[in-house]
Design a protein around this motif. Structure first.
Motif, PDB file in Angstrom:
ATOM      1  N   ASP A  53      65.193   5.656 -32.565  1.00 29.35           N
ATOM      2  CA  ASP A  53      65.362   5.079 -31.233  1.00 29.35           C
ATOM      3  C   ASP A  53      64.280   4.026 -31.029  1.00 29.35           C
ATOM      4  O   ASP A  53      63.103   4.361 -30.845  1.00 29.35           O
ATOM      5  N   THR A 105      68.780  12.881 -29.353  1.00 34.03           N
ATOM      6  CA  THR A 105      69.489  14.127 -29.066  1.00 34.03           C
ATOM      7  C   THR A 105      70.910  14.074 -29.627  1.00 34.03           C
ATOM      8  O   THR A 105      71.377  15.039 -30.228  1.00 34.03           O
ATOM      9  N   LYS A 111      61.034   5.825 -26.678  1.00 33.85           N
ATOM     10  CA  LYS A 111      61.091   7.076 -25.920  1.00 33.85           C
ATOM     11  C   LYS A 111      60.853   8.266 -26.852  1.00 33.85           C
ATOM     12  O   LYS A 111      61.280   8.255 -28.005  1.00 33.85           O
ATOM     13  N   MET A 143      63.804  19.997 -28.762  1.00 31.81           N
ATOM     14  CA  MET A 143      63.419  18.600 -28.961  1.00 31.81           C
ATOM     15  C   MET A 143      61.902  18.474 -28.853  1.00 31.81           C
ATOM     16  O   MET A 143      61.272  19.118 -28.029  1.00 31.81           O
ATOM     17  N   SER A 161      63.575   2.254 -28.627  1.00 27.93           N
ATOM     18  CA  SER A 161      63.034   2.099 -27.271  1.00 27.93           C
ATOM     19  C   SER A 161      61.621   2.653 -27.145  1.00 27.93           C
ATOM     20  O   SER A 161      60.913   2.334 -26.195  1.00 27.93           O
ATOM     21  N   SER A 182      62.453  14.030 -26.711  1.00 22.28           N
ATOM     22  CA  SER A 182      62.802  14.868 -25.568  1.00 22.28           C
ATOM     23  C   SER A 182      63.414  14.082 -24.412  1.00 22.28           C
ATOM     24  O   SER A 182      63.995  14.668 -23.497  1.00 22.28           O
ATOM     25  N   HIS A 183      63.291  12.735 -24.453  1.00 21.22           N
ATOM     26  CA  HIS A 183      63.864  11.882 -23.396  1.00 21.22           C
ATOM     27  C   HIS A 183      64.919  10.921 -23.949  1.00 21.22           C
ATOM     28  O   HIS A 183      65.400  10.065 -23.212  1.00 21.22           O
ATOM     29  N   SER A 184      65.237  11.077 -25.229  1.00 25.70           N
ATOM     30  CA  SER A 184      66.087  10.095 -25.897  1.00 25.70           C
ATOM     31  C   SER A 184      67.509  10.618 -26.094  1.00 25.70           C
ATOM     32  O   SER A 184      67.715  11.595 -26.824  1.00 25.70           O
ATOM     33  N   TYR A 185      68.480   9.952 -25.471  1.00 25.69           N
ATOM     34  CA  TYR A 185      69.877  10.314 -25.711  1.00 25.69           C
ATOM     35  C   TYR A 185      70.258  10.054 -27.162  1.00 25.69           C
ATOM     36  O   TYR A 185      71.013  10.820 -27.769  1.00 25.69           O
ATOM     37  N   LYS A 186      69.737   8.966 -27.747  1.00 22.17           N
ATOM     38  CA  LYS A 186      70.067   8.621 -29.143  1.00 22.17           C
ATOM     39  C   LYS A 186      69.629   9.731 -30.102  1.00 22.17           C
ATOM     40  O   LYS A 186      70.389  10.145 -30.972  1.00 22.17           O
TER      41      LYS A 186
END
Length: 244
Positions: free
Chosen positions: A231, A244, A235, A222, A233, A238-242
């Motif tokens: 995403d 990933t 983010k 990532m 947001s 590397s910090h985004s659940y969406k």
């Protein structure tokens, strides 16, 4: 796994830096690595360049594996071969130069040779190839590391490199998902924001990564890149659940 507590499981997800230098027994950094492996039970090492060579790297990996209760996973950024990180390994031209040959089999051979040398050195994961599309001429960090500004060429050459790695039983890890090409900012120091539409991302940035997944790549790195279309947001991936 059933005998691990949460702390040990988290430690298994962490890789610490090791170099190709020869570490004397009283070297402070070697003592730190010893502690991380024995006491904190980290799961792996990531090998970077140093003042040493392939012999130092091999012996370092051998030693650290011997002191680890659980076999370590060892990775390295070998985009241009083992010679990128240590003396004595094969150093290939940049990806853009490989693509300039017009023969994608050269990318396969590069992956195969890199994997064979990595195996000898005790490395399991190759943090490559770069599947970013170099579609911003002001990009300070990707440029020649990319195969091309054409996503089809990036995909064709990148997939061959991945096959060369994985046919040798190692793990290829393409990067930097979802695409680091269209930025003029280095994500090592700042957060790039790529404001392309979903349609543009599908046609350019995401295409090589999607093809790699379809071709059974084993890993994905990532990137520290924000893409509001994926995403909102802000983010980084590397910090985004969406993402990933």
């Amino acid at each position: 796994m059933s005998n691990m507590d949460l702390k040990d499981k988290i430690a298994q997800m962490i890789m610490v830096r090791v170099r190709s230098d020869y570490y004397s027994s009283d070297n402070y950094y070697k003592k730190n690595i010893d502690d991380w492996i024995i006491s904190r039970k980290v799961g792996g090492l990531i090998t970077f360049d140093g003042n040493g060579n392939v012999h130092g790297m091999y012996n370092n990996h051998k030693y650290f594996q011997e002191i680890s209760e659980i076999p370590l996973l060892i990775a390295s950024d070998l985009e241009r071969g083992a010679g990128q990180q240590m003396k004595g390994g094969t150093l290939f031209p940049s990806n853009m130069a490989i693509a300039a040959t017009g023969d994608k089999h050269n990318a396969y051979l590069q992956g195969e040779i890199t994997a064979k040398e990595a195996t000898t050195l005790g490395i399991h994961m190759i943090f490559a190839p770069v599947l970013d599309v170099n579609n911003n001429p002001k990009n300070p960090i990707i440029n020649l590391r990319a195969y091309s500004d054409d996503p089809t060429i990036v995909s064709d050459f990148g997939l061959e490199f991945i096959r060369g790695i994985q046919d040798q039983g190692l793990y290829a890890c393409p990067k930097h998902f979802p695409g680091h090409g269209n930025t003029s900012i280095d994500s090592h120091t700042s957060l790039p924001v790529i404001r392309s539409s979903i349609s543009e991302l599908n046609q350019i940035e995401l295409k090589p990564f999607k093809n790699a997944v379809d071709d059974n790549v084993k890993m994905m790195m990532m990137g520290h890149i924000a893409m509001p279309a994926l995403d909102g947001s802000g983010k980084p991936a590397s910090h985004s659940y969406k993402i990933t």
